[in-house]
Design an enzyme around this catalytic site. Structure first.
Site, mmCIF file in Angstrom:
data_model
loop_
_atom_site.group_PDB
_atom_site.id
_atom_site.type_symbol
_atom_site.label_atom_id
_atom_site.label_comp_id
_atom_site.label_asym_id
_atom_site.label_seq_id
_atom_site.Cartn_x
_atom_site.Cartn_y
_atom_site.Cartn_z
ATOM 1 C CG HIS A 118 9.357 5.566 -3.761
ATOM 2 N ND1 HIS A 118 8.729 6.587 -4.208
ATOM 3 C CD2 HIS A 118 10.535 5.705 -3.946
ATOM 4 C CE1 HIS A 118 9.720 7.600 -4.738
ATOM 5 N NE2 HIS A 118 10.716 7.008 -4.776
ATOM 6 C CG ASP A 145 5.699 11.535 -5.419
ATOM 7 O OD1 ASP A 145 5.823 10.206 -5.821
ATOM 8 O OD2 ASP A 145 4.817 12.148 -5.885
#
Length: 424
Positions: free
Chosen positions: A396, A400
């Site tokens: 992450h 995204d």
């Protein structure tokens, strides 16, 4: 009599120290030339250290799990003649048993077809008193044969040179066991109070270190999507019927590799490595797909290089070649490094959902779950379809959530409409 001192050899690639993983001999043992004395672990491979001489072991230079510098004394052997006590020389490693340069949780790359269950040795023949962590001498073929038969190799008496276990020894072990099959079994409900402590060293230590490093450094998140694989399974069966004899059988994996290659054209941020120390993301044009593979020495990730330039059958052949090399301990360091994205599958044992751990410094890993037939509603009608989940994980810090979802949806579209895999 003299003393021959064997020093920790220079494995190469600038490695200054290695971990002593396992001894195959002990003080007092008689050894012969080329007999494996110890296993040592580098960052990329397990390396066997052979004996260059005949003689008797008189001293060991370290304990399993100890990190030793290159050039330090590994073992001393008493030999006839003057020996080399004043001028030590290190033997050349003769065989690599590679380990995963990057690992993730409990995943195995196998063809999607159901694997035959491994038979278990129902009864035992005459056992040999070896330590639980002692590795008997045996060729890779014998080790594979023992694994298929469900035999613990350390229990088999070897009749080959230096006690090496042969194929005939496995058969003799089974035959002796059959003669004892009528012996009364232990009570099924007897209490047990035994304990076993297993030192985390060698490959298991490397796996633990890399697992811990991956989960501590990357911000993992997983995304699961259901895919209808009915059409691609029909295509696979058709291609195997038409071309299987001449080109080889196709599993689902080369189709998934192809889907990755096509989807990555629109999502290049998934085919990347993240150097979190330098704070640099490197996106790569070449698609080097790591295929997680389980072997006798642990989990490895051999790499299908330049998957973007391979046909279905070329990918299938390369996946098979690399998997066999990894399982037989013959994959090279180059074949076990350099992946840009990883594909992991447990085949028929894939379960419903998994949460694979990233192969750092990669930022994406695609996990394949098992195929099941289920009733689905298609155009208002209830029909039986072959369904499969993709359980994938992403970093992450780089990827995204929306991009990850769109990437997996792109793969889903390609798999459910397999003709689009080949439309340029």
């Amino acid at each position: 009599m003299g003393t021959h001192v064997i020093k920790m050899p220079d494995i190469g690639e600038g490695i200054a120290e290695v971990e002593l993983s396992q001894w195959h001999v002990k003080v007092g043992d008689l050894v012969v030339e080329d007999q494996v004395l110890a296993d040592v672990m580098t960052d990329k491979a397990m390396v066997d250290i052979p004996s260059p001489v005949h003689g008797k072991v008189i001293a060991l230079g370290g304990q399993p799990g100890e990190v030793m510098a290159v050039g330090s004394v590994l073992i001393s052997i008493e030999v006839e003649g003057a020996g080399n006590l004043k001028e030590s020389a290190a033997p050349a490693p003769v065989k690599e048993a590679p380990v995963a340069p990057k690992v993730e949780v409990a995943v195995e790359s196998k063809p999607a077809a159901t694997a035959a269950p491994r038979p278990a040795a129902v009864c035992q023949g005459p056992m040999v008193a070896r330590e639980a962590d002692e590795r008997p001498l045996a060729s890779p073929a014998v080790r594979k044969h023992a694994l298929d038969l469900g035999i613990q190799l350390r229990l088999v008496r070897g009749t080959g040179p230096a006690g090496r276990v042969l194929h005939e020894d496995l058969e003799a072990y089974l035959a002796q066991g059959q003669s004892n099959a009528s012996a009364p079994a232990a009570a099924a409900y007897a209490q047990r109070n035994d304990e076993e402590q297993i030192q985390v060293i060698g490959m298991r230590r490397k796996i633990a270190q890399r697992m811990q490093d991956a989960t501590q450094r990357a911000a993992h998140f997983s995304y699961v999507e259901e895919i209808d694989v009915t059409a691609i399974e029909e295509l696979r069966a058709h291609l195997n019927e038409k071309h299987g004899a001449s080109r080889g059988k196709l599993t689902l994996l080369p189709f998934l590799v192809r889907a990755l290659v096509v989807a990555l054209r629109d999502f290049p941020q998934m085919n990347a490595r993240y150097d979190d120390e330098a704070q640099v993301i490197t996106r790569l044009g070449a698609v080097h797909v790591g295929v997680a593979t389980q072997s006798d020495v642990g989990l490895m990730v051999p790499v299908v290089r330049h998957a973007e330039a391979r046909s279905l059958w070329d990918s299938a052949a390369e996946i098979s070649r690399l998997a066999n090399a990894a399982r037989n301990g013959k994959a090279s360091r180059d074949e076990l490094s350099g992946s840009t994205i990883t594909l992991t599958s447990l085949g028929a044992l894939g379960g419903i959902v998994s949460t694979p751990v990233l192969n750092l410094p990669e930022v994406a890993i695609v996990g394949v779950n098992k195929i099941v037939e289920r009733p689905m509603v298609v155009k208002g009608q209830v029909v039986i379809r072959k369904m499969m989940n993709l359980s994938s994980s992403f970093d992450h810090r780089v990827v995204d959530g929306m991009d990850a979802a769109l990437f997996i949806q792109a793969i889903r579209g390609l798999i459910e409409q397999p003709a689009t895999l080949f439309v340029e």
